[in-house]
Design a protein around this motif. Sequence first.
Motif, mmCIF file in Angstrom:
data_model
loop_
_atom_site.group_PDB
_atom_site.id
_atom_site.type_symbol
_atom_site.label_atom_id
_atom_site.label_comp_id
_atom_site.label_asym_id
_atom_site.label_seq_id
_atom_site.Cartn_x
_atom_site.Cartn_y
_atom_site.Cartn_z
ATOM 1 N N MET A 1 -17.705 105.605 96.114
ATOM 2 C CA MET A 1 -17.335 104.543 97.323
ATOM 3 C C MET A 1 -16.252 103.641 97.034
ATOM 4 O O MET A 1 -16.423 103.334 95.687
ATOM 5 N N ALA A 2 -15.270 103.711 97.606
ATOM 6 C CA ALA A 2 -14.069 102.892 97.380
ATOM 7 C C ALA A 2 -14.518 101.435 97.662
ATOM 8 O O ALA A 2 -14.733 101.193 99.052
ATOM 9 N N VAL A 3 -14.380 100.514 97.190
ATOM 10 C CA VAL A 3 -14.442 99.125 97.526
ATOM 11 C C VAL A 3 -13.369 98.371 97.491
ATOM 12 O O VAL A 3 -12.169 98.696 96.986
ATOM 13 N N ALA A 4 -13.173 97.512 98.617
ATOM 14 C CA ALA A 4 -11.767 96.904 98.870
ATOM 15 C C ALA A 4 -12.360 95.279 98.899
ATOM 16 O O ALA A 4 -13.374 94.919 99.312
ATOM 17 N N ILE A 5 -11.275 94.512 98.583
ATOM 18 C CA ILE A 5 -11.380 93.123 98.727
ATOM 19 C C ILE A 5 -10.613 92.700 99.695
ATOM 20 O O ILE A 5 -9.439 92.656 99.483
#
Length: 85
Positions: A1-5
């Motif tokens: 899972m690619a997490v973005a802020i």
Amino acid sequence: MAVAIRLNRKGTKDRPYYKIVAVDSRKRRDGRYIEQIGTYDPLLEGANYTIDLEKTDKWLSVGAKPSETVNSIIRKARTAATKEA
């Protein structure tokens, strides 16, 4: 899972208010997020943001990618924290 802020828009028409959140990058802009890290109010003068740098560092250490706007807020918060210390 690619997490973005990134920013999660709240508020009403012509009165935006944003939450700074960690979110799965495939989710919608205003969809469900994993964790709230801070806030940003573009209508305020001066320091118009709050951000928890410990939570931010935790997410960045596991590979989260900040958006351009959030990255500039993080930089401002870090310089403000070093000036206080």
